[in-house]
Design an enzyme around this catalytic site. Structure first.
Site, PDB file in Angstrom:
ATOM      1  N   ASP A   1      -8.181 -47.593  30.743  1.00 53.31           N
ATOM      2  CA  ASP A   1      -7.395 -47.882  29.547  1.00 53.31           C
ATOM      3  C   ASP A   1      -8.173 -47.532  28.286  1.00 53.31           C
ATOM      4  O   ASP A   1      -9.410 -47.538  28.269  1.00 53.31           O
ATOM      5  CB  ASP A   1      -7.028 -49.369  29.486  1.00 53.31           C
ATOM      6  CG  ASP A   1      -6.047 -49.769  30.576  1.00 53.31           C
ATOM      7  OD1 ASP A   1      -5.424 -48.877  31.170  1.00 53.31           O
ATOM      8  OD2 ASP A   1      -5.910 -50.982  30.818  1.00 53.31           O
ATOM      9  N   PHE A   2      -7.442 -47.284  27.229  1.00 51.10           N
ATOM     10  CA  PHE A   2      -8.021 -47.020  25.911  1.00 51.10           C
ATOM     11  C   PHE A   2      -9.043 -48.080  25.523  1.00 51.10           C
ATOM     12  O   PHE A   2     -10.134 -47.774  25.040  1.00 51.10           O
ATOM     13  CB  PHE A   2      -6.876 -46.970  24.891  1.00 51.10           C
ATOM     14  CG  PHE A   2      -7.297 -47.040  23.443  1.00 51.10           C
ATOM     15  CD1 PHE A   2      -7.874 -45.954  22.813  1.00 51.10           C
ATOM     16  CD2 PHE A   2      -7.097 -48.205  22.716  1.00 51.10           C
ATOM     17  CE1 PHE A   2      -8.252 -46.018  21.480  1.00 51.10           C
ATOM     18  CE2 PHE A   2      -7.467 -48.283  21.382  1.00 51.10           C
ATOM     19  CZ  PHE A   2      -8.051 -47.180  20.763  1.00 51.10           C
TER      20      PHE A   2
END
Length: 278
Positions: free
Chosen positions: A67-68
């Site tokens: 994920d970011f």
């Protein structure tokens, strides 16, 4: 671990076929959007311009996703053959990953087995999020499950609850700590540094140690890799290593995933790799 910039990419493993980076938090892996000033793709191209492959969409073959907001170990294949071998490890569920997270609340259990099915949230305005089965509506899997247990990840503004200034730390406290990909030609195995230290964030101060990270890593490394046909969890997975009385029995074996369930993941992986053996 300072905030990410195009110059400060951390490499934790390198061979002829693979790179493993310690991805910064709040950095996307890749993006075609002009507004994305920093991505892992750009960091790699800046550090290793000679390794960029023009035959791929983004220049590099990322073997999996983070994920970011999540930091930690992320593997990059440097050629098609290496990408194909990593692809098979993921498809056959022979990859071992361990994460570190700071969670809200006080968890009493030393080991928790989570079996909630998750899917896309159908609530208006929440289409970008996921939820457990039975609520309104495998992306964000760890974050969704921790939230479902009532212990969301600290700093997770998507699945957690924010009530004041102290609830807004400088990052989401989720980190990909350990990665093992046992390909046919080499075993890619890395352990990244623990980023959750009081010296980096004065709001976090550990009090009780149940198991040291060194013990966890030693146990993971000592556990044999599963056979390709084994669909169950690796015996040395972190959830099987936590100590404490009252440990529940292992969950029943689940039936294999259907092609429809595995399709989206395999489609994403196949964009970067060779087709799997027939």
């Amino acid at each position: 671990m300072e905030p990410g910039s195009v110059e400060n990419l951390s490499i934790v493993y390198r061979s002829r076929d693979f790179l493993v980076v310690n991805k910064h938090w709040d950095v996307r892996i890749d993006s075609k959007a002009w507004r994305e000033t920093l991505t892992l793709q750009k960091q790699l191209r800046y550090r290793f311009p000679e390794l960029a492959d023009p035959d791929t969409c983004y220049g590099f073959r990322f073997c999996h996703q983070l994920d970011f907001s999540t930091s930690g170990a992320l593997c990059v294949a440097l050629n098609k053959a290496a990408a194909g071998s990593a692809y098979r490890c993921f498809k056959e569920r022979r990859v071992t990953k361990a994460y570190l997270a700071l969670l809200r609340g006080h968890i009493q259990e030393s080991r928790v087995t989570i079996s909630h099915a998750i899917g896309r949230n159908s609530t208006e305005g929440r289409a970008h999020t996921m939820c457990i089965e039975g609520s309104q509506g495998r992306t964000h899997q760890l974050r969704v499950h921790c939230s479902a247990l009532g212990h969301p990840v600290v700093g997770d503004l998507t699945y957690g609850e924010v009530s004041g200034r102290e609830d807004r730390p400088f990052r989401m406290m989720l980190h990909a700590f350990y990665l093992r990909i046992p390909t046919d030609t080499e075993c890619v195995e890395v352990c990244t540094p623990d980023p959750f230290l009081p010296s980096l964030d004065a709001c976090w101060s550990p009090h009780t140690l149940l198991q040291s990270l060194d013990q966890l890593v030693q146990a993971l490394r000592a556990t044999p890799d599963p056979d390709p046909e084994d669909r169950g969890p690796r015996p040395g997975s972190p959830s099987a290593l936590l100590p404490g009385p009252g440990r529940p029995p292992p969950p029943p074996t689940k039936p294999p995933e259907t092609e429809a369930q595995r399709g989206p993941c395999l489609q994403w992986l196949s964009e970067w790799t060779l087709e799997p053996d027939s």
